[in-house]
Design a protein around this motif. Sequence first.
Motif, PDB file in Angstrom:
ATOM      1  N   GLU A  20      41.856  47.766  35.923  1.00 23.35           N
ATOM      2  CA  GLU A  20      43.081  47.689  35.577  1.00 23.35           C
ATOM      3  C   GLU A  20      43.680  47.160  36.838  1.00 23.35           C
ATOM      4  O   GLU A  20      44.747  46.538  36.574  1.00 23.35           O
ATOM      5  CB  GLU A  20      43.696  48.788  34.796  1.00 23.35           C
ATOM      6  CG  GLU A  20      43.160  48.753  33.559  1.00 23.35           C
ATOM      7  CD  GLU A  20      43.595  50.007  32.806  1.00 23.35           C
ATOM      8  OE1 GLU A  20      44.099  51.021  33.574  1.00 23.35           O
ATOM      9  OE2 GLU A  20      43.108  50.399  31.453  1.00 23.35           O
ATOM     10  N   LYS A  21      43.777  47.919  37.864  1.00 23.97           N
ATOM     11  CA  LYS A  21      44.469  47.794  39.184  1.00 23.97           C
ATOM     12  C   LYS A  21      43.943  46.576  39.650  1.00 23.97           C
ATOM     13  O   LYS A  21      44.855  45.730  39.831  1.00 23.97           O
ATOM     14  CB  LYS A  21      43.946  48.788  40.140  1.00 23.97           C
ATOM     15  CG  LYS A  21      44.962  48.676  41.476  1.00 23.97           C
ATOM     16  CD  LYS A  21      44.325  49.576  42.446  1.00 23.97           C
ATOM     17  CE  LYS A  21      44.831  49.468  43.837  1.00 23.97           C
ATOM     18  NZ  LYS A  21      45.307  47.927  44.314  1.00 23.97           N
ATOM     19  N   ARG A  24      45.918  43.779  37.548  1.00 24.54           N
ATOM     20  CA  ARG A  24      47.470  43.838  37.836  1.00 24.54           C
ATOM     21  C   ARG A  24      47.343  42.987  39.295  1.00 24.54           C
ATOM     22  O   ARG A  24      48.786  42.332  39.118  1.00 24.54           O
ATOM     23  CB  ARG A  24      48.134  45.102  38.149  1.00 24.54           C
ATOM     24  CG  ARG A  24      48.333  45.807  36.713  1.00 24.54           C
ATOM     25  CD  ARG A  24      49.014  47.064  37.019  1.00 24.54           C
ATOM     26  NE  ARG A  24      48.703  48.203  37.948  1.00 24.54           N
ATOM     27  CZ  ARG A  24      47.451  48.882  37.454  1.00 24.54           C
ATOM     28  NH1 ARG A  24      47.217  48.964  36.246  1.00 24.54           N
ATOM     29  NH2 ARG A  24      47.169  49.919  38.357  1.00 24.54           N
ATOM     30  N   ARG A  28      49.865  39.767  40.137  1.00 27.99           N
ATOM     31  CA  ARG A  28      50.920  39.923  40.804  1.00 27.99           C
ATOM     32  C   ARG A  28      50.707  38.581  41.987  1.00 27.99           C
ATOM     33  O   ARG A  28      51.894  38.101  42.288  1.00 27.99           O
ATOM     34  CB  ARG A  28      51.132  41.189  41.603  1.00 27.99           C
ATOM     35  CG  ARG A  28      51.546  42.120  40.587  1.00 27.99           C
ATOM     36  CD  ARG A  28      51.627  43.615  41.549  1.00 27.99           C
ATOM     37  NE  ARG A  28      52.613  43.874  42.070  1.00 27.99           N
ATOM     38  CZ  ARG A  28      53.761  44.263  41.959  1.00 27.99           C
ATOM     39  NH1 ARG A  28      53.881  44.497  40.736  1.00 27.99           N
ATOM     40  NH2 ARG A  28      54.493  44.711  42.840  1.00 27.99           N
ATOM     41  N   ASP A 157      57.941  43.443  39.477  1.00 29.29           N
ATOM     42  CA  ASP A 157      57.639  43.826  38.409  1.00 29.29           C
ATOM     43  C   ASP A 157      58.620  43.231  37.175  1.00 29.29           C
ATOM     44  O   ASP A 157      58.435  42.986  36.070  1.00 29.29           O
ATOM     45  CB  ASP A 157      57.967  45.502  38.144  1.00 29.29           C
ATOM     46  CG  ASP A 157      56.888  45.958  38.875  1.00 29.29           C
ATOM     47  OD1 ASP A 157      55.548  45.440  39.088  1.00 29.29           O
ATOM     48  OD2 ASP A 157      57.016  47.177  39.254  1.00 29.29           O
TER      49      ASP A 157
END
Length: 172
Positions: A20-21, A24, A28, A157
């Motif tokens: 998941e990291k 992400r 990004r 974000d």
Amino acid sequence: HATLEDLRRSVVDRIREQKEKESRDRLRDAVVDRLLRFAPPEVTPSMVDEEMGMMAARSADELRRQGVRSFDELHLKPAEYREMFRAAATRSVREAFVLDAIMRAEKIEITEEDMEREVRAGAGSEKFAGDRLVSQLRKDGRWERLRHKLMQDRTLDWVIGQARITENPVCP
């Protein structure tokens, strides 16, 4: 772990968190790549030099922790080592220009309470360690740099939250 099943569950959870990291981080990076289209192609050399210096210093500290005692072991001169960070530093400065412009336009801020909460969360569960870290960051001048970094993260974000994200299959 008390049982094999507990161990298995723990390993699966860690792998899931890592994936998941990574996902992400890729998102990004992709959003930043798109935002860099709006960044000035040329940036102030002094800003790039300052960023290169900070990146090289952080990297050198990490190398020292890993046991590298000098640049001679790497077969590099300090100036050559520092120069290795030019492309990343240039990208970082261009990214900061874009994110700072969005931050100002959207009036994105971070409060002192948010700052302290972030720092304490990073320090772990011991309250004393968190208080000491907050105090140290304020004393040595890193507090405002951290504030800026957290504001940039919050801005990114916000951009991701506003974006229409579509996934394209790799294989038909």
